[in-house]
Design an enzyme around this catalytic site. Sequence first.
Site, PDB file in Angstrom:
ATOM      1  N   ASP A 176      21.760  40.060  39.481  1.00 21.60           N
ATOM      2  CA  ASP A 176      21.263  40.942  38.422  1.00 21.60           C
ATOM      3  C   ASP A 176      21.646  42.393  38.719  1.00 21.60           C
ATOM      4  O   ASP A 176      22.012  42.754  39.860  1.00 21.60           O
ATOM      5  CB  ASP A 176      19.732  40.790  38.383  1.00 21.60           C
ATOM      6  CG  ASP A 176      19.109  41.202  37.065  1.00 21.60           C
ATOM      7  OD1 ASP A 176      19.812  41.786  36.233  1.00 21.60           O
ATOM      8  OD2 ASP A 176      17.906  40.939  36.889  1.00 21.60           O
ATOM      9  N   ASP A 191      18.000  39.331  27.585  1.00 16.93           N
ATOM     10  CA  ASP A 191      16.588  39.120  27.908  1.00 16.93           C
ATOM     11  C   ASP A 191      15.806  38.707  26.672  1.00 16.93           C
ATOM     12  O   ASP A 191      14.613  38.423  26.766  1.00 16.93           O
ATOM     13  CB  ASP A 191      15.970  40.387  28.503  1.00 16.93           C
ATOM     14  CG  ASP A 191      16.250  40.482  29.993  1.00 16.93           C
ATOM     15  OD1 ASP A 191      16.692  39.475  30.576  1.00 16.93           O
ATOM     16  OD2 ASP A 191      16.041  41.569  30.568  1.00 16.93           O
TER      17      ASP A 191
HETATM   18  C1  DGJ Z   1      16.540  41.344  34.141  1.00 14.42           C
HETATM   19  C2  DGJ Z   1      16.971  39.935  33.870  1.00 14.42           C
HETATM   20  O1  DGJ Z   1      17.740  39.873  32.712  1.00 14.42           O
HETATM   21  C3  DGJ Z   1      15.732  39.065  33.764  1.00 14.42           C
HETATM   22  O2  DGJ Z   1      16.099  37.766  33.403  1.00 14.42           O
HETATM   23  C4  DGJ Z   1      14.993  39.098  35.073  1.00 14.42           C
HETATM   24  O3  DGJ Z   1      15.788  38.517  36.073  1.00 14.42           O
HETATM   25  C5  DGJ Z   1      14.651  40.530  35.433  1.00 14.42           C
HETATM   26  N1  DGJ Z   1      15.779  41.410  35.373  1.00 14.42           N
HETATM   27  C6  DGJ Z   1      14.049  40.598  36.807  1.00 14.42           C
HETATM   28  O4  DGJ Z   1      13.819  41.876  37.221  1.00 14.42           O
END
Ligand code: DGJ
Length: 732
Positions: free
Chosen positions: A474, A544
Site C-alpha cells: 500500500d 477503496d
Molecule cells: C488504503 C487501502 O486502500 C485500504 O484497502 C487499506 O489497506 C488501508 N489503506 C489501510 O490503511
Amino acid sequence: MIKFNEETQTFRLDTLNSTYCITVAKKGYLGHSYYGKKIADDDISYLMRQSEYFMSDGEVFREKHTLLDFLPQELPTDGMGDFRESALAITNSNGNNGVELKYKSYKICDGAQTLPGLPSVFGKNGQSLEITTEDPVLGIEVHLIYTIFDDSDAIIRSTRIISKAKEPVYIKKALSASFDIDNEDFDIITLHGSWARERHIDRHPVHHGKQGVLSMRGETSHQEHPFIALIDHNTDQNKGSVYAMNFIYSGNFVADCQLNQFESIRLVMGINPENFCWKLNPGETFDTPQAVLVYSDKGLNGMSHIYHDLYREHLIRSPYKKAMRPILINNWEATYFNFDTEKLLDIAREASKDGIEMLVMDDGWFGKRNSDNCSLGDWVVNEEKIKGGLKHLVDEVNKLGMKFGIWFEPEMISPDSDLYKAHPDWAIQIPGREPGMSRQQYVLDITRKEAEDYAYESVAKILRSANIEYVKWDMNRQLSDIGSSKLASDQMGEYYHRYVLALYRMQERLVTDFPKLLLENCSGGGARFDPGMFYYSPQIWCSDDTDAIERLSIQEGTALVYPLSTMGAHVSVCPNHAVGRVTPFKTRGYVALSGTFGYELDITKLSPEDRSLIPHQVELYKKYSDLVRNGDYWRIASFSQNHEYDCWMSVSKDKKEALVTFVQVLNHPNFKTRFIKLQGLDPDRKYTVSFPDENQADYPEITLSGSTIMNAGIGIKRDWGDFQAKLIHIYS
Ligand code: DGJ
C-alpha cells in the site's frame, strides 16, 4: 513487421491491423508520415514531404522555423523553431537550451528490448526498431525505440539519450512518445477521479490549444491517469477510430493533446517535465519509460482488447497472470485497526466453511498501530494483538486449509515511530522546513540506499518468518516537500524519477526473492493502478470504494485500458462504508466477480441471508473466473451514459462461451423487457442462453445463434427496485 525503404527513406511498422510510418525529411529531421488503419506498401512519404516546401534545396534555409513548426515530427525538440509542445529539452553546461536531432542510422532486431530498471514489455515474437539521431552541438545521441509483436496492434515507444559530450548536459524534458495527425473532428478521452472515485471516463471535443492530464504527486494518482485517446466524434464502443496512449510508469506523468493553427494535433506522453531535470554526465545514458500507442478502427472495445491482450501477454510476469487467484477475505472494512489473533481466526474459521481460500491481515498488526497515526516503519509484529506471534497465526490459518496474506506500507515513516526517532532524516523533507504530513505520516526517502534496504529487508524478514503467500503493498500519501541531503543541488530535479526507480528496485527484489508470492499493489485505493505496476503484480486494488454502484463507473474506466484479471474487487457490507448505499448482496457479488474477487467484511456478523449466498458466489467464481480473467471484455451499455443500467460481458477466446453481467441501476416505471444486443460471439454458432440464478419460469433456457443474440438481443425483464443484477451464461 518493420521495414526501411532506402529509396523513400521511410520506416514502416505494420502491426496486425495498423501501419505506422516515419520518414527522414530533408536535412535529416525525422518526420512522422502516417499512423492509422493498415495500408498497402505504397510510397507514402508524400504525406510528410508536402510539409517540406518551406525548405529550399539549396544552401539557404531561410524558412527553418516555418518548416519545423509545420512538419509532422516524430520526436519534436525544444528551442529550434517548432513552437508546439516539445518532447525533448536539454540544456548544456553553459546553460544554453536547444536540441536539434538529425537522423544518423537505424537497426532492426528480433524481440523486445528490456529497459534497465524500468518495467518493459517482453516477448520474442516481435521486432524492435532503434533509430539513432544525433545533435553534434550538444554531443548527444537520441535513440528512438519502437517494439511491435506479431500478436498485437500496439506500438511500444521509448527513447534513450546517450551523452557523448565532454561536459554534463541537463535533460529538462524527455517524453517517451509524440506524433502529429490532422484533426478529424476528434473528441478526447481521459480518466479522472478522486479517492474512492478513480478512473471515471471523461470525453469532450478537442479545442485549440493544449489540453491533457498530468500527475505531480510522485505516483500515478487517483485524480488523473496516464491515458489519453483521440476518437472520432462518432466513435462508439464498437465502431470508429481511436488513437490512444498509455504509460508504463508509476510516477509523475504528462499526456497532452495540442490542436494548432494548421488544424494538426500533437499527442505526447512521458515523465512530467515539471520539477524534472536529469544531469547526464559524459558517457551516461538515460532511458525514458515505455509509452504504448494503440490505433483501433473498431471503437473503444477494439482499443480495450489490444491493451488487455498486450498487458496479459507481454507485461505481467507473475506466475499468477493466467492462473485462478485465491478467493480472499480481508479484514480492513471488517475490523479496521481493532483486531487480534482470535478475531482474525474467527473470521478465517467462518470463511473457510464457505470456501474462502485466503485470509489477508490488513493494516494494524505492527508496532503500536491502533490507528493511522503511528508506527509506519516499525515492521515488528505487535504481539499484544497478534498473540502467540505471526507464525502461530499463519499456521492456524493454514490448518484451516487457507492461505495467509499480509499488508505493508513500506515507503512510509510515521513521526511517531522508532524508525523516525532513530533516523529523522529518512523522511523526505526540505532542510529548514517542517515537512507536511498527510494521514499523519511522512514519506520514507527510499532514494537513500540505506532507507531502501531497510524498508525492503523489513518486508522480506516478515515474509521469511512464516508461510505468507500474498502481500498487499500500500501507499497512503503522495509526495511533497521534495528535498534530499544526499543529492547534489544540480541533481534535485532527478528526485521524483529516482523515487520511482527505487520503488521498482524494491518490488523487483521482492518478486525475485519470493517468486511464488502473489503481490497486489494498492495506493489509498487505486492511485497506483498503472501498467508499470503490472510488471511486478498481476492485480492492483482498484478503489477503496466497494459500493457495487460506484464500482460500475470505476471498473468501466479501469477496464477501458486494463484487463479484468488485474482489478482487485471485493464484496463488502451495507450500508457501504464509502457512500452509505444499500445494495443487494447478489449485485455486490456479481460486480466483484468481474475482478479478482474476494470479501472485505466481518463474516461472523453477516446476516444469515447474505451469508447463505457466499458458497454460491464462490462456486460462480470457480466456474467463471477463467472466462473473466482470460477472455475478451466487451462493454455493452454504460450506466454513466444512459443513467439506467450497465452491462458488460467476457467472451472466451474460442467464442464458445460468454458471461454477461447486467445491472439495472435505476428502475424504470411502466417498462417491460429490455433487449440487450451482445457482442463478440460467433454469428454462426448455436448457443444456449441461461440465467443460472433466476427462476426458470421467468427465464427458461433458450437456444439461439450468435447472430440473433448480437442483432436481436436477449430479453431482460424489469425487476422491482433499484440495483438489481442478472448473470447470463451463454455457451455452446
Ligand atoms: C488504503 C487501502 O486502500 C485500504 O484497502 C487499506 O489497506 C488501508 N489503506 C489501510 O490503511
